[in-house]
Scaffold this motif. Structure first.
Motif, mmCIF file in Angstrom:
data_model
loop_
_atom_site.group_PDB
_atom_site.id
_atom_site.type_symbol
_atom_site.label_atom_id
_atom_site.label_comp_id
_atom_site.label_asym_id
_atom_site.label_seq_id
_atom_site.Cartn_x
_atom_site.Cartn_y
_atom_site.Cartn_z
ATOM 1 N N GLY A 44 0.830 -1.225 -0.014
ATOM 2 C CA GLY A 44 0.061 -0.047 -0.061
ATOM 3 C C GLY A 44 0.853 1.359 -0.118
ATOM 4 O O GLY A 44 1.736 1.368 -0.815
ATOM 5 N N ASP A 45 0.711 1.883 1.027
ATOM 6 C CA ASP A 45 1.630 3.321 1.026
ATOM 7 C C ASP A 45 2.724 3.203 1.859
ATOM 8 O O ASP A 45 3.678 3.951 1.899
ATOM 9 N N ASN A 46 2.966 1.873 2.515
ATOM 10 C CA ASN A 46 4.134 1.664 3.225
ATOM 11 C C ASN A 46 5.153 1.161 2.362
ATOM 12 O O ASN A 46 5.048 -0.144 1.849
ATOM 13 N N VAL A 47 6.308 1.830 2.013
ATOM 14 C CA VAL A 47 7.383 1.499 1.275
ATOM 15 C C VAL A 47 8.533 1.375 2.081
ATOM 16 O O VAL A 47 8.898 2.362 2.698
ATOM 17 N N THR A 48 9.509 0.093 1.859
ATOM 18 C CA THR A 48 10.875 -0.096 2.668
ATOM 19 C C THR A 48 11.536 -0.204 1.509
ATOM 20 O O THR A 48 11.566 -1.044 0.671
ATOM 21 N N ILE A 49 12.692 0.741 1.466
ATOM 22 C CA ILE A 49 13.798 0.521 0.551
ATOM 23 C C ILE A 49 14.943 0.003 1.401
ATOM 24 O O ILE A 49 15.352 0.517 2.643
ATOM 25 N N GLY A 50 15.758 -0.959 0.668
ATOM 26 C CA GLY A 50 17.054 -1.378 1.548
ATOM 27 C C GLY A 50 17.992 -0.497 0.976
ATOM 28 O O GLY A 50 18.200 0.197 0.014
ATOM 29 N N ALA A 51 19.364 -0.928 1.860
ATOM 30 C CA ALA A 51 20.429 -0.216 1.548
ATOM 31 C C ALA A 51 21.561 -1.195 1.578
ATOM 32 O O ALA A 51 22.200 -1.130 2.245
ATOM 33 N N PRO A 52 21.843 -2.068 0.493
ATOM 34 C CA PRO A 52 21.129 -2.209 -0.468
ATOM 35 C C PRO A 52 19.906 -3.195 -0.508
ATOM 36 O O PRO A 52 19.143 -3.430 -1.336
ATOM 37 N N VAL A 53 20.054 -4.079 0.560
ATOM 38 C CA VAL A 53 18.998 -5.172 0.594
ATOM 39 C C VAL A 53 18.106 -4.765 1.932
ATOM 40 O O VAL A 53 18.777 -4.121 2.752
ATOM 41 N N ILE A 54 17.312 -5.320 1.902
ATOM 42 C CA ILE A 54 16.237 -5.379 3.287
ATOM 43 C C ILE A 54 16.690 -6.343 4.160
ATOM 44 O O ILE A 54 16.547 -7.488 3.876
#
Length: 104
Positions: A44-54
């Motif tokens: 939905g509106d919750n976006v999780t971006i990794g650095a580089p992976v989660i």
């Protein structure tokens, strides 16, 4: 819910139920595999971006089939030099079906 995963040097946007062809993976047909290189998860509106992976995020998939792609022809030619070379290549692939996306 969808995720962006990395496998075989390429990135794919996947959701539960998707079928896709990726570079060849080790595994029997019908076996389950876990992809832990998850670059992004969106719910939905919750976006999780990794650095580089989660960390802790995984995507579970099932191996549907193994195969080889269509032949790609490589043709090289130098004009007026009497040089021609033809070569073919078929890339191996694994078809997988995404079953589950698990974030933290």
């Amino acid at each position: 819910m969808y995720a962006v995963i990395k496998t075989g040097g390429k990135q794919y946007r996947v959701a539960a139920g998707d079928k896709l062809k990726v570079e060849k993976l080790v595994g029997e047909v019908g076996s389950d595999i876990t992809i832990d290189q998850v670059l992004m998860v969106a719910d939905g509106d919750n976006v999780t971006i990794g650095a580089p992976v989660i960390a802790g995020a995984t995507v579970k998939a099932k191996v549907v089939a193994h195969g080889r792609a269509d032949k790609v022809l490589i043709f090289k030619m130098r004009r007026r030099k009497h040089y021609r070379k033809t070569q073919g290549h078929r890339q191996d692939f694994t078809e997988i079906q995404i079953e589950n996306i698990a974030a933290k």
